[in-house]
Design a protein around this motif. Structure first.
Motif, PDB file in Angstrom:
ATOM      1  N   ALA A   1     -53.069  -1.399 -36.905  1.00  8.77           N
ATOM      2  CA  ALA A   1     -51.926  -1.691 -35.981  1.00  8.77           C
ATOM      3  C   ALA A   1     -52.358  -2.237 -34.640  1.00  8.77           C
ATOM      4  O   ALA A   1     -53.444  -1.910 -34.307  1.00  8.77           O
ATOM      5  N   GLN A   2     -51.535  -3.074 -34.009  1.00  7.79           N
ATOM      6  CA  GLN A   2     -51.781  -3.509 -32.800  1.00  7.79           C
ATOM      7  C   GLN A   2     -51.331  -2.903 -31.709  1.00  7.79           C
ATOM      8  O   GLN A   2     -50.266  -2.147 -31.887  1.00  7.79           O
ATOM      9  N   THR A   3     -51.905  -2.868 -30.591  1.00 13.92           N
ATOM     10  CA  THR A   3     -51.348  -2.166 -29.203  1.00 13.92           C
ATOM     11  C   THR A   3     -51.642  -3.235 -27.971  1.00 13.92           C
ATOM     12  O   THR A   3     -52.662  -3.774 -28.314  1.00 13.92           O
ATOM     13  N   VAL A   4     -50.675  -3.215 -26.912  1.00 13.98           N
ATOM     14  CA  VAL A   4     -50.522  -4.053 -25.913  1.00 13.98           C
ATOM     15  C   VAL A   4     -50.490  -3.017 -24.679  1.00 13.98           C
ATOM     16  O   VAL A   4     -49.710  -2.243 -24.756  1.00 13.98           O
ATOM     17  N   THR A   5     -51.569  -3.236 -23.925  1.00 10.91           N
ATOM     18  CA  THR A   5     -51.434  -2.416 -22.749  1.00 10.91           C
ATOM     19  C   THR A   5     -51.218  -3.153 -21.365  1.00 10.91           C
ATOM     20  O   THR A   5     -51.959  -4.363 -21.087  1.00 10.91           O
ATOM     21  N   GLN A   6     -50.393  -2.720 -20.805  1.00 11.86           N
ATOM     22  CA  GLN A   6     -50.130  -3.442 -19.250  1.00 11.86           C
ATOM     23  C   GLN A   6     -50.530  -2.130 -18.313  1.00 11.86           C
ATOM     24  O   GLN A   6     -49.766  -1.326 -18.357  1.00 11.86           O
ATOM     25  N   SER A   7     -51.496  -2.434 -17.503  1.00 12.44           N
ATOM     26  CA  SER A   7     -52.108  -1.283 -16.660  1.00 12.44           C
ATOM     27  C   SER A   7     -51.402  -1.290 -15.467  1.00 12.44           C
ATOM     28  O   SER A   7     -51.654  -0.375 -14.362  1.00 12.44           O
ATOM     29  N   GLN A   8     -50.586  -2.291 -14.929  1.00 11.58           N
ATOM     30  CA  GLN A   8     -49.792  -2.398 -13.532  1.00 11.58           C
ATOM     31  C   GLN A   8     -48.281  -2.080 -13.907  1.00 11.58           C
ATOM     32  O   GLN A   8     -47.620  -2.889 -14.110  1.00 11.58           O
ATOM     33  N   PRO A   9     -47.851  -0.799 -13.510  1.00  8.22           N
ATOM     34  CA  PRO A   9     -46.412  -0.397 -13.629  1.00  8.22           C
ATOM     35  C   PRO A   9     -45.517  -1.154 -12.825  1.00  8.22           C
ATOM     36  O   PRO A   9     -44.379  -1.847 -13.153  1.00  8.22           O
ATOM     37  N   GLU A  10     -46.113  -1.679 -11.625  1.00  6.67           N
ATOM     38  CA  GLU A  10     -45.324  -2.388 -10.519  1.00  6.67           C
ATOM     39  C   GLU A  10     -46.313  -3.286  -9.689  1.00  6.67           C
ATOM     40  O   GLU A  10     -47.256  -2.742  -9.432  1.00  6.67           O
ATOM     41  N   MET A  11     -45.921  -4.218  -9.268  1.00 11.58           N
ATOM     42  CA  MET A  11     -46.558  -5.270  -8.326  1.00 11.58           C
ATOM     43  C   MET A  11     -45.556  -5.840  -7.575  1.00 11.58           C
ATOM     44  O   MET A  11     -44.389  -5.889  -7.813  1.00 11.58           O
ATOM     45  N   SER A  12     -46.111  -6.230  -6.136  1.00 13.48           N
ATOM     46  CA  SER A  12     -45.346  -7.007  -5.429  1.00 13.48           C
ATOM     47  C   SER A  12     -45.870  -8.356  -4.894  1.00 13.48           C
ATOM     48  O   SER A  12     -47.170  -8.318  -4.776  1.00 13.48           O
ATOM     49  N   VAL A  13     -45.240  -9.224  -4.296  1.00 10.32           N
ATOM     50  CA  VAL A  13     -45.863 -10.588  -3.797  1.00 10.32           C
ATOM     51  C   VAL A  13     -45.167 -11.161  -2.863  1.00 10.32           C
ATOM     52  O   VAL A  13     -43.752 -10.913  -3.102  1.00 10.32           O
ATOM     53  N   GLN A  14     -45.538 -11.906  -1.921  1.00  9.40           N
ATOM     54  CA  GLN A  14     -44.913 -12.594  -0.926  1.00  9.40           C
ATOM     55  C   GLN A  14     -44.139 -13.520  -1.484  1.00  9.40           C
ATOM     56  O   GLN A  14     -45.012 -14.396  -2.388  1.00  9.40           O
ATOM     57  N   GLU A  15     -43.426 -13.965  -1.237  1.00 10.57           N
ATOM     58  CA  GLU A  15     -42.585 -15.597  -1.630  1.00 10.57           C
ATOM     59  C   GLU A  15     -43.774 -16.556  -1.310  1.00 10.57           C
ATOM     60  O   GLU A  15     -44.185 -16.517  -0.149  1.00 10.57           O
TER      61      GLU A  15
END
Lengths: 117, 115
Positions: A1-15
């Motif tokens: 089975a394949q798994t996908v991991t995104q370790s950053q629940p939230e991020m912000s960036v300036q316009e």
């Protein structure tokens, strides 16, 4: 089975700045696709960019580009010149290229990106 | 061209009540998917149709969930009876499945709240 991991629940960036979202995956497949999907607050999932595993060249779509590291099983998304409309949940997803389950998308948990004026 | 249409957009019911969601895929798309997206998670596939045939329903909780796609066009997903844990967004997607890669197009989803 394949798994996908995104370790950053939230991020912000300036316009107008640049931001990179991370994704790692695990698979024993050699033929597959990787995707980044955007889900704005209205909830309609939209495909941002696609990468075929057999292609060494990183995919680009206007301000969006990926860094695909097949050996490391890493697939990050770079958004340049961030705009307010980029505010959304971003999902990394995997799809087998052939064989059983080749239609099925496996998603990560997502990264909530906020673009700050 | 119209996208994938889903209704209702929001539904609030009490537990043990039945509920149904409707999806109309993009015209000409032969493959239809139902996904469930729990809060803070990515979507997970429930069932896939090729035309009117359910070709993968292995992740559909069959004790309370059912689906149909009569005439191979629009589809209905039903839950009876609903439980608190069924609160989620139910997404429908469609594609024109041919050889090679086929992009899935998603609808806006139905947000179900079970009280």
């Amino acid at each position: 089975a394949q798994t996908v991991t995104q370790s950053q629940p939230e991020m912000s960036v300036q316009e107008a700045e640049t931001v990179t979202l991370s994704c790692t995956y695990d698979t024993s497949e050699n033929n597959y696709y990787l995707f980044w999907y955007k889900q704005p607050p209205s909830r309609q999932m939209i495909l941002v960019i696609r990468q075929e595993a057999y292609k060494q060249q990183n995919a680009t779509e206007n301000r969006f580009s990926v860094n695909f590291q097949k050996a490391a099983k890493s697939f990050s998304l770079k958004i340049s010149d961030s705009q307010l409309g980029d505010t959304a949940m971003y999902f990394c997803a995997f799809m087998k290229g052939t064989g059983a389950g080749s239609y099925q998308l496996t998603f990560g948990k997502g990264t909530k990106l906020s673009v700050i004026p | 061209e119209a996208g994938v249409v889903q209704s209702p957009r929001y539904k609030i019911i009490e537990k043990k009540q039945p509920v149904a969601f409707w999806c109309n895929p993009i015209s000409g798309h032969n493959t239809l998917y139902w996904y469930r997206q729990n809060l803070g998670q990515g979507p997970e596939l429930l069932i896939r149709y090729e035309n009117e045939e359910a070709v993968d329903d292995s992740q559909l909780p069959k004790d309370r969930f059912s689906a149909e796609r009569l005439k191979g066009v629009d589809s209905t997903l039903k839950i009876q009876p609903a439980e608190l844990g069924d609160s989620a967004v139910y997404l429908c997607a469609s594609t024109l499945r041919t050889s090679g890669y086929n992009e899935q197009f998603f609808g806006p989803g139905t947000r179900l709240t079970v009280l």
